[in-house]
Design a protein around this motif. Structure first.
Motif, PDB file in Angstrom:
ATOM      1  N   CYS A   1       8.128  -6.483  -1.066  1.00 51.99           N
ATOM      2  CA  CYS A   1       7.847  -5.490  -2.102  1.00 51.99           C
ATOM      3  C   CYS A   1       9.127  -5.216  -2.891  1.00 51.99           C
ATOM      4  CB  CYS A   1       7.340  -4.203  -1.459  1.00 51.99           C
ATOM      5  SG  CYS A   1       7.152  -2.825  -2.636  1.00 51.99           S
ATOM      6  N   PRO A   2       9.038  -5.225  -4.221  1.00 47.54           N
ATOM      7  CA  PRO A   2      10.222  -4.957  -5.028  1.00 47.54           C
ATOM      8  C   PRO A   2      10.738  -3.516  -4.898  1.00 47.54           C
ATOM      9  CG  PRO A   2       8.306  -5.399  -6.444  1.00 47.54           C
ATOM     10  CD  PRO A   2       7.875  -5.572  -5.034  1.00 47.54           C
ATOM     11  N   GLU A   3       9.891  -2.598  -4.434  1.00 50.61           N
ATOM     12  CA  GLU A   3      10.291  -1.197  -4.284  1.00 50.61           C
ATOM     13  C   GLU A   3      10.936  -0.913  -2.926  1.00 50.61           C
ATOM     14  OE1 GLU A   3      10.093   1.648  -6.338  1.00 50.61           O
ATOM     15  OE2 GLU A   3       9.744   0.177  -7.917  1.00 50.61           O
ATOM     16  N   CYS A   4      10.211  -1.263  -1.840  1.00 57.65           N
ATOM     17  CA  CYS A   4      10.672  -0.879  -0.501  1.00 57.65           C
ATOM     18  C   CYS A   4      11.182  -2.048   0.343  1.00 57.65           C
ATOM     19  CB  CYS A   4       9.567  -0.151   0.256  1.00 57.65           C
ATOM     20  SG  CYS A   4       8.156  -1.196   0.714  1.00 57.65           S
TER      21      CYS A   4
ATOM     22  N   HIS B   1       0.813  -1.211   0.000  1.00 55.54           N
ATOM     23  CA  HIS B   1       0.000   0.000   0.000  1.00 55.54           C
ATOM     24  C   HIS B   1       0.853   1.271   0.000  1.00 55.54           C
ATOM     25  CE1 HIS B   1      -3.708  -2.223   0.379  1.00 55.54           C
ATOM     26  NE2 HIS B   1      -3.110  -2.973   1.282  1.00 55.54           N
ATOM     27  N   ASP B   2       2.052   1.187   0.566  1.00 53.34           N
ATOM     28  CA  ASP B   2       2.922   2.363   0.586  1.00 53.34           C
ATOM     29  C   ASP B   2       3.437   2.701  -0.804  1.00 53.34           C
ATOM     30  OD1 ASP B   2       2.604   2.621   3.324  1.00 53.34           O
ATOM     31  OD2 ASP B   2       4.383   1.430   3.781  1.00 53.34           O
ATOM     32  N   CYS B   3       3.798   1.679  -1.589  1.00 52.38           N
ATOM     33  CA  CYS B   3       4.390   1.886  -2.917  1.00 52.38           C
ATOM     34  C   CYS B   3       3.400   1.714  -4.054  1.00 52.38           C
ATOM     35  CB  CYS B   3       5.540   0.906  -3.129  1.00 52.38           C
ATOM     36  SG  CYS B   3       6.845   1.046  -1.906  1.00 52.38           S
ATOM     37  N   SER B   4       2.197   1.237  -3.751  1.00 57.14           N
ATOM     38  CA  SER B   4       1.177   0.933  -4.761  1.00 57.14           C
ATOM     39  C   SER B   4       1.655  -0.128  -5.754  1.00 57.14           C
ATOM     40  CB  SER B   4       0.752   2.201  -5.519  1.00 57.14           C
ATOM     41  OG  SER B   4       0.185   3.128  -4.630  1.00 57.14           O
ATOM     42  N   GLU B   5       2.457  -1.067  -5.253  1.00 58.21           N
ATOM     43  CA  GLU B   5       2.923  -2.195  -6.066  1.00 58.21           C
ATOM     44  C   GLU B   5       1.933  -3.341  -5.931  1.00 58.21           C
ATOM     45  OE1 GLU B   5       5.620  -2.856  -8.090  1.00 58.21           O
ATOM     46  OE2 GLU B   5       6.142  -0.738  -7.983  1.00 58.21           O
ATOM     47  N   ARG B   6       1.725  -4.084  -7.011  1.00 52.84           N
ATOM     48  CA  ARG B   6       0.800  -5.219  -7.023  1.00 52.84           C
ATOM     49  C   ARG B   6       1.477  -6.388  -7.706  1.00 52.84           C
ATOM     50  NH1 ARG B   6      -2.403  -7.408 -10.976  1.00 52.84           N
ATOM     51  NH2 ARG B   6      -4.195  -8.543 -10.235  1.00 52.84           N
ATOM     52  N   LEU B   7       1.382  -7.573  -7.094  1.00 53.30           N
ATOM     53  CA  LEU B   7       1.878  -8.808  -7.678  1.00 53.30           C
ATOM     54  C   LEU B   7       0.767  -9.842  -7.638  1.00 53.30           C
ATOM     55  CD1 LEU B   7       5.400  -9.132  -5.980  1.00 53.30           C
ATOM     56  CD2 LEU B   7       4.908  -8.400  -8.318  1.00 53.30           C
ATOM     57  N   LEU B   8       0.412 -10.377  -8.782  1.00 50.66           N
ATOM     58  CA  LEU B   8      -0.590 -11.431  -8.858  1.00 50.66           C
ATOM     59  C   LEU B   8      -0.074 -12.657  -8.120  1.00 50.66           C
ATOM     60  CD1 LEU B   8      -3.337 -12.136 -10.162  1.00 50.66           C
ATOM     61  CD2 LEU B   8      -2.055 -13.030 -12.090  1.00 50.66           C
TER      62      LEU B   8
ATOM     63  N   ASP C   1       9.378  -4.153   2.113  1.00 46.29           N
ATOM     64  CA  ASP C   1       8.441  -4.548   3.171  1.00 46.29           C
ATOM     65  C   ASP C   1       7.604  -5.742   2.703  1.00 46.29           C
ATOM     66  OD1 ASP C   1       9.304  -2.520   4.817  1.00 46.29           O
ATOM     67  OD2 ASP C   1       7.601  -1.196   4.425  1.00 46.29           O
ATOM     68  N   GLU C   2       7.075  -6.483   3.671  1.00 52.61           N
ATOM     69  CA  GLU C   2       6.210  -7.617   3.351  1.00 52.61           C
ATOM     70  C   GLU C   2       4.904  -7.117   2.734  1.00 52.61           C
ATOM     71  OE1 GLU C   2       3.807 -10.412   6.195  1.00 52.61           O
ATOM     72  OE2 GLU C   2       5.885 -11.116   6.098  1.00 52.61           O
ATOM     73  N   MET C   3       4.502  -7.756   1.641  1.00 54.54           N
ATOM     74  CA  MET C   3       3.272  -7.365   0.953  1.00 54.54           C
ATOM     75  C   MET C   3       2.081  -8.063   1.591  1.00 54.54           C
ATOM     76  SD  MET C   3       4.658  -7.365  -2.955  1.00 54.54           S
ATOM     77  CE  MET C   3       3.491  -6.212  -3.669  1.00 54.54           C
ATOM     78  N   GLU C   4       0.895  -7.501   1.393  1.00 52.39           N
ATOM     79  CA  GLU C   4      -0.333  -8.020   1.997  1.00 52.39           C
ATOM     80  C   GLU C   4      -1.216  -8.655   0.924  1.00 52.39           C
ATOM     81  OE1 GLU C   4      -4.173  -6.151   4.350  1.00 52.39           O
ATOM     82  OE2 GLU C   4      -2.260  -5.093   4.409  1.00 52.39           O
ATOM     83  N   PHE C   5      -1.716  -9.865   1.227  1.00 51.58           N
ATOM     84  CA  PHE C   5      -2.606 -10.550   0.286  1.00 51.58           C
ATOM     85  C   PHE C   5      -3.998  -9.991   0.434  1.00 51.58           C
ATOM     86  CE2 PHE C   5      -5.407 -13.998  -1.100  1.00 51.58           C
ATOM     87  CZ  PHE C   5      -4.849 -14.273  -2.343  1.00 51.58           C
ATOM     88  N   GLU C   6      -4.635  -9.695  -0.704  1.00 52.70           N
ATOM     89  CA  GLU C   6      -5.983  -9.139  -0.669  1.00 52.70           C
ATOM     90  C   GLU C   6      -6.887  -9.829  -1.670  1.00 52.70           C
ATOM     91  OE1 GLU C   6      -6.160  -4.946  -0.969  1.00 52.70           O
ATOM     92  OE2 GLU C   6      -5.124  -4.642   0.923  1.00 52.70           O
ATOM     93  N   ARG C   7      -8.064 -10.131  -1.204  1.00 52.10           N
ATOM     94  CA  ARG C   7      -9.103 -10.717  -2.045  1.00 52.10           C
ATOM     95  C   ARG C   7     -10.406 -10.657  -1.278  1.00 52.10           C
ATOM     96  NH1 ARG C   7     -10.208 -12.466  -7.260  1.00 52.10           N
ATOM     97  NH2 ARG C   7     -11.983 -13.812  -7.098  1.00 52.10           N
TER      98      ARG C   7
ATOM     99  N   SER D   1     -16.123 -12.186  -3.770  1.00 55.45           N
ATOM    100  CA  SER D   1     -15.930 -11.629  -5.103  1.00 55.45           C
ATOM    101  C   SER D   1     -15.762 -12.718  -6.149  1.00 55.45           C
ATOM    102  CB  SER D   1     -14.698 -10.729  -5.093  1.00 55.45           C
ATOM    103  OG  SER D   1     -14.407 -10.293  -6.384  1.00 55.45           O
ATOM    104  N   THR D   2     -16.312 -12.481  -7.329  1.00 52.87           N
ATOM    105  CA  THR D   2     -16.124 -13.422  -8.429  1.00 52.87           C
ATOM    106  C   THR D   2     -15.236 -12.838  -9.508  1.00 52.87           C
ATOM    107  OG1 THR D   2     -18.114 -12.617  -9.520  1.00 52.87           O
ATOM    108  CG2 THR D   2     -18.355 -14.535  -8.079  1.00 52.87           C
ATOM    109  N   GLY D   3     -14.855 -11.581  -9.368  1.00 49.44           N
ATOM    110  CA  GLY D   3     -13.996 -10.937 -10.358  1.00 49.44           C
ATOM    111  C   GLY D   3     -12.540 -11.044  -9.987  1.00 49.44           C
ATOM    112  N   CYS D   4     -11.701 -10.366 -10.717  1.00 50.45           N
ATOM    113  CA  CYS D   4     -10.276 -10.403 -10.434  1.00 50.45           C
ATOM    114  C   CYS D   4      -9.966  -9.509  -9.236  1.00 50.45           C
ATOM    115  CB  CYS D   4      -9.478  -9.986 -11.657  1.00 50.45           C
ATOM    116  SG  CYS D   4      -9.594  -8.226 -12.019  1.00 50.45           S
ATOM    117  N   ALA D   5      -8.782  -9.658  -8.721  1.00 54.05           N
ATOM    118  CA  ALA D   5      -8.386  -8.892  -7.539  1.00 54.05           C
ATOM    119  C   ALA D   5      -7.866  -7.517  -7.906  1.00 54.05           C
ATOM    120  CB  ALA D   5      -7.316  -9.653  -6.770  1.00 54.05           C
ATOM    121  N   CYS D   6      -7.806  -7.207  -9.157  1.00 54.12           N
ATOM    122  CA  CYS D   6      -7.291  -5.902  -9.564  1.00 54.12           C
ATOM    123  C   CYS D   6      -8.395  -4.931  -9.546  1.00 54.12           C
ATOM    124  CB  CYS D   6      -6.694  -5.939 -10.934  1.00 54.12           C
ATOM    125  SG  CYS D   6      -7.762  -6.654 -12.185  1.00 54.12           S
TER     126      CYS D   6
END
Length: 73
Positions: free
Chosen positions: A53-56, A34-41, A58-64, A68-73
């Motif tokens: 996170c490839p930028e900072c 959330h700090d860097c707005s980076e997303r990894l599928l 820090d450990e990234m957070e899984f979200e879903r 939901s039946t759509g994609c996580a993006c």
């Protein structure tokens, strides 16, 4: 009229199709920084557990959304 009906049939079939591809792997969500707005599928992350996170770094957070039946993006 034959051509017009054919075009209508093709458009109706393509817009109502639930098949969005032939991939056998289905994503369950994405990891976010959330700090860097980076997303990894999740399918792009090797191993178990959240990636750094490839930028900072820090450990990234899984979200879903569970319902939901759509994609996580």
């Amino acid at each position: 009229m034959g051509l017009l009906n054919t075009v209508k049939d093709v458009l109706a079939a393509s817009s109502s199709s639930t098949n969005r591809g032939t991939s056998t792997n289905e994503s369950k969500g994405a990891y976010w920084c959330h700090d860097c707005s980076e997303r990894l599928l999740d399918l792009d992350v090797p191993g178990e557990g959240p990636p750094a996170c490839p930028e900072c770094g820090d450990e990234m957070e899984f979200e879903r959304s569970p319902g939901s039946t759509g994609c996580a993006c």
